[in-house]
Design a protein around this motif. Structure first.
Motif, PDB file in Angstrom:
ATOM      1  N   ASP A 190      -7.269  13.677  -1.139  1.00 58.45           N
ATOM      2  CA  ASP A 190      -7.153  14.013  -2.560  1.00 58.45           C
ATOM      3  C   ASP A 190      -5.775  13.697  -3.133  1.00 58.45           C
ATOM      4  N   GLY A 191      -4.959  12.939  -2.381  1.00 63.02           N
ATOM      5  CA  GLY A 191      -3.664  12.503  -2.905  1.00 63.02           C
ATOM      6  C   GLY A 191      -2.573  13.546  -2.845  1.00 63.02           C
ATOM      7  N   ALA A 192      -2.727  14.576  -2.007  1.00 68.41           N
ATOM      8  CA  ALA A 192      -1.769  15.683  -1.980  1.00 68.41           C
ATOM      9  C   ALA A 192      -0.355  15.234  -1.631  1.00 68.41           C
ATOM     10  N   LEU A 193      -0.212  14.208  -0.785  1.00 64.90           N
ATOM     11  CA  LEU A 193       1.127  13.721  -0.440  1.00 64.90           C
ATOM     12  C   LEU A 193       1.897  13.322  -1.682  1.00 64.90           C
ATOM     13  N   TRP A 194       1.201  12.786  -2.659  1.00 69.99           N
ATOM     14  CA  TRP A 194       1.866  12.255  -3.850  1.00 69.99           C
ATOM     15  C   TRP A 194       1.964  13.293  -4.955  1.00 69.99           C
ATOM     16  N   THR A 195       0.936  14.112  -5.131  1.00 69.52           N
ATOM     17  CA  THR A 195       0.999  15.122  -6.183  1.00 69.52           C
ATOM     18  C   THR A 195       2.083  16.151  -5.902  1.00 69.52           C
ATOM     19  N   GLU A 196       2.357  16.421  -4.608  1.00 71.21           N
ATOM     20  CA  GLU A 196       3.403  17.389  -4.279  1.00 71.21           C
ATOM     21  C   GLU A 196       4.806  16.793  -4.375  1.00 71.21           C
ATOM     22  N   ASN A 197       4.898  15.478  -4.549  1.00 73.19           N
ATOM     23  CA  ASN A 197       6.218  14.833  -4.572  1.00 73.19           C
ATOM     24  C   ASN A 197       6.411  13.919  -5.779  1.00 73.19           C
ATOM     25  N   LEU A 198       5.568  14.071  -6.793  1.00 70.62           N
ATOM     26  CA  LEU A 198       5.631  13.175  -7.946  1.00 70.62           C
ATOM     27  C   LEU A 198       7.008  13.163  -8.607  1.00 70.62           C
ATOM     28  N   SER A 199       7.640  14.323  -8.681  1.00 68.24           N
ATOM     29  CA  SER A 199       8.925  14.414  -9.385  1.00 68.24           C
ATOM     30  C   SER A 199      10.032  13.643  -8.666  1.00 68.24           C
ATOM     31  N   GLN A 200       9.841  13.345  -7.374  1.00 71.71           N
ATOM     32  CA  GLN A 200      10.870  12.636  -6.614  1.00 71.71           C
ATOM     33  C   GLN A 200      10.636  11.132  -6.536  1.00 71.71           C
ATOM     34  N   LEU A 201       9.485  10.667  -6.987  1.00 74.99           N
ATOM     35  CA  LEU A 201       9.149   9.252  -6.848  1.00 74.99           C
ATOM     36  C   LEU A 201      10.021   8.379  -7.753  1.00 74.99           C
ATOM     37  N   PRO A 202      10.507   7.243  -7.255  1.00 71.76           N
ATOM     38  CA  PRO A 202      11.224   6.300  -8.119  1.00 71.76           C
ATOM     39  C   PRO A 202      10.303   5.766  -9.206  1.00 71.76           C
ATOM     40  N   GLY A 203      10.887   5.356 -10.320  1.00 73.96           N
ATOM     41  CA  GLY A 203      10.092   4.815 -11.416  1.00 73.96           C
ATOM     42  C   GLY A 203       9.493   3.468 -11.080  1.00 73.96           C
ATOM     43  N   SER A 204      10.202   2.679 -10.273  1.00 71.55           N
ATOM     44  CA  SER A 204       9.731   1.356  -9.881  1.00 71.55           C
ATOM     45  C   SER A 204       9.153   1.426  -8.478  1.00 71.55           C
ATOM     46  N   LEU A 205       7.834   1.416  -8.409  1.00 76.44           N
ATOM     47  CA  LEU A 205       7.173   1.619  -7.133  1.00 76.44           C
ATOM     48  C   LEU A 205       5.730   1.140  -7.259  1.00 76.44           C
ATOM     49  N   SER A 206       5.170   0.659  -6.161  1.00 76.18           N
ATOM     50  CA  SER A 206       3.755   0.287  -6.140  1.00 76.18           C
ATOM     51  C   SER A 206       3.101   1.005  -4.972  1.00 76.18           C
ATOM     52  N   VAL A 207       2.202   1.944  -5.277  1.00 74.82           N
ATOM     53  CA  VAL A 207       1.533   2.747  -4.247  1.00 74.82           C
ATOM     54  C   VAL A 207       0.029   2.488  -4.325  1.00 74.82           C
ATOM     55  N   THR A 208      -0.519   1.976  -3.247  1.00 72.54           N
ATOM     56  CA  THR A 208      -1.957   1.749  -3.145  1.00 72.54           C
ATOM     57  C   THR A 208      -2.559   2.870  -2.316  1.00 72.54           C
ATOM     58  N   LEU A 209      -3.423   3.650  -2.939  1.00 77.95           N
ATOM     59  CA  LEU A 209      -4.088   4.748  -2.239  1.00 77.95           C
ATOM     60  C   LEU A 209      -5.503   4.313  -1.878  1.00 77.95           C
ATOM     61  N   SER A 210      -5.870   4.521  -0.625  1.00 82.56           N
ATOM     62  CA  SER A 210      -7.194   4.109  -0.165  1.00 82.56           C
ATOM     63  C   SER A 210      -7.853   5.230   0.618  1.00 82.56           C
ATOM     64  N   ASP A 211      -9.172   5.221   0.590  1.00 82.30           N
ATOM     65  CA  ASP A 211      -9.955   6.161   1.375  1.00 82.30           C
ATOM     66  C   ASP A 211     -11.346   5.573   1.534  1.00 82.30           C
ATOM     67  N   ILE A 212     -12.030   5.975   2.572  1.00 86.91           N
ATOM     68  CA  ILE A 212     -13.403   5.510   2.764  1.00 86.91           C
ATOM     69  C   ILE A 212     -14.361   6.235   1.824  1.00 86.91           C
ATOM     70  N   SER A 213     -13.904   7.340   1.229  1.00 86.75           N
ATOM     71  CA  SER A 213     -14.743   8.172   0.365  1.00 86.75           C
ATOM     72  C   SER A 213     -14.412   7.949  -1.107  1.00 86.75           C
ATOM     73  N   ASP A 214     -15.411   7.531  -1.886  1.00 88.11           N
ATOM     74  CA  ASP A 214     -15.235   7.415  -3.335  1.00 88.11           C
ATOM     75  C   ASP A 214     -14.870   8.762  -3.944  1.00 88.11           C
ATOM     76  N   GLY A 215     -15.484   9.826  -3.429  1.00 89.22           N
ATOM     77  CA  GLY A 215     -15.225  11.149  -3.983  1.00 89.22           C
ATOM     78  C   GLY A 215     -13.790  11.583  -3.805  1.00 89.22           C
ATOM     79  N   MET A 216     -13.221  11.333  -2.625  1.00 84.87           N
ATOM     80  CA  MET A 216     -11.823  11.678  -2.389  1.00 84.87           C
ATOM     81  C   MET A 216     -10.903  10.905  -3.332  1.00 84.87           C
ATOM     82  N   LEU A 217     -11.216   9.627  -3.539  1.00 82.71           N
ATOM     83  CA  LEU A 217     -10.384   8.820  -4.448  1.00 82.71           C
ATOM     84  C   LEU A 217     -10.494   9.314  -5.882  1.00 82.71           C
TER      85      LEU A 217
END
Length: 393
Positions: free
Chosen positions: A188-215
């Motif tokens: 469910d993207g928890a790694l990123w939602t818990e750290n959004l405030s620290q992410l650099p503005g210039s970044l490319s993050v591809t999130l993948s999962d085998i489950s459409d629902g999780m994405l």
């Protein structure tokens, strides 16, 4: 004689705006049993029974069968259970809204094509059929979301390491501006939602999962307007990106689920740049061992996991598995324990495991709940044996 705080079947049905026949049917089908039955057979319900009825009616509205609902609900009105259930039901409702919007567009596109060309566009019709069959996956999505939520909740509430698992992984990832990152099995993207405030503005993050629902959950949590993120459904055994595409690949508690681990490692190595890194987390053989002891003392037949995941890819054998693909590998332990003073989150965790526990617990749920409550009354200590491998080419 009626007890205080109890409603007759008729009163209960009227208050819930359902028929008495419905209440009787749910009782007969073992989906919603009365809290009290008199010697003469009169049935009475409580306010807590409304909580279970709410779950039943919502899941029925979403299209689940009564057999599905029987498996997906627990006869417990504790606020931990109810809050988690409501949050997951909210995700399911949002999924259904998105599905209906896609169906609406597909119907409109199909109708427009027929009107314009005076012939049936079979590709659009097949797309419409696919969309209207999407609900078949919703039971699995509910169960997956429920299981993940139960595990995260237990660790979030009672971890003694105040840094938190996801902030710790983020720190160890050493993310810099301009990096291209792939996370496989993002959930469910928890790694990123818990750290959004620290992410650099210039970044490319591809999130993948085998489950459409999780994405879908990850996209909603992060926000579709954050252009740093893209979302892709695929199996990590075949990663659909070119060689040397990423600076960093993250696999958080994923690799031990892979059927062909060497193939996945080759794919990760292929898409990593020559200077890229893989960060992959896993468990050791002592992880949560007290929970296994707890349930087996209740019933020795219970096995919480038919597969010992750490034996497939764990702290003890991870170096050996990764070394054919990466030359520089180091292990970092996440120092933590759990101290659990409440039964309900621990029970949710136990029921979320991939073993046979439901076969032996659900028919004796009240007894099991009482047993766990006694064990946690003075605080139940649980060993955590988790961490990550940091791998460089």
């Amino acid at each position: 004689m009626k007890k205080d705080g109890y409603y007759s079947s008729g009163e209960f049905a009227k208050m819930a705006h359902v028929t008495l026949r419905t209440i009787r049917y749910y009782d007969k089908q073992d989906i919603l049993k009365p809290s009290f039955v008199t010697e003469s057979g009169a049935r009475f319900y409580t306010d807590e029974d409304f909580a279970r009825l709410q779950q039943i009616l919502l899941l029925k509205y979403l299209g689940f069968s009564l057999d599905d609902i029987r498996e997906m609900t627990i006869d417990d009105s504790d606020y931990h259970f109810m809050l988690r259930s409501l949050n997951i039901q909210l995700k399911l409702v949002r999924d259904r809204i998105e599905q209906m919007q896609l169906v609406e567009k597909a119907i409109q596109d199909t109708a427009d094509a027929i009107q314009a060309d005076h012939t049936l566009n079979w590709s659009k019709m097949l797309n419409l059929i696919h969309l209207t069959n999407m609900e078949k996956s919703m039971k699995n999505q509910y169960q997956n979301a429920s299981n993940i939520s139960a595990r995260i909740t237990l660790h979030h509430l009672y971890s003694q390491n105040k840094e938190g698992w996801f902030p710790w992984i983020y720190k160890k990832s050493s993310i810099q501006s301009g990096m291209r990152i792939l996370e496989i099995g993002c959930g469910d993207g928890a790694l990123w939602t818990e750290n959004l405030s620290q992410l650099p503005g210039s970044l490319s993050v591809t999130l993948s999962d085998i489950s459409d629902g999780m994405l879908r959950d990850a996209r909603r949590a992060i926000g579709a307007n954050d252009t740093r993120f893209s979302f892709h459904t695929f199996d990590c055994h075949t990663i659909p990106f070119k060689n040397d595409s990423f600076d960093l690949v993250i696999a958080n508690h994923v690799l031990f689920y892979c059927e062909d681990l060497p193939k996945v490692c080759r794919e990760i190595k292929r898409v990593l740049k020559p200077t890229g890194r893989l960060i992959c987390s896993t468990y050791g053989n002592r992880h949560m061992q007290e929970v296994n002891w707890l349930v087996q003392n209740f019933d020795e037949r219970i096995i919480l996991s038919a597969d010992k995941l750490y034996e497939k890819f764990g702290r003890e054998n991870g170096l050996e598995i990764l070394s054919p693909f990466f030359s520089d590998i180091k292990w970092e332990s996440y120092e933590d324990t759990l101290l659990v003073p409440d039964a309900e989150p621990l029970i949710s965790y136990i029921l979320s495991c991939h073993g046979n526990q439901n076969q032996y617990i659900l028919d004796h749920y009240k007894e099991f709940r009482s047993y766990v409550s006694k064990k946690t009354s003075s605080g139940f200590s649980i060993t955590k044996d988790a961490g990550l491998f940091i791998c460089a080419n």
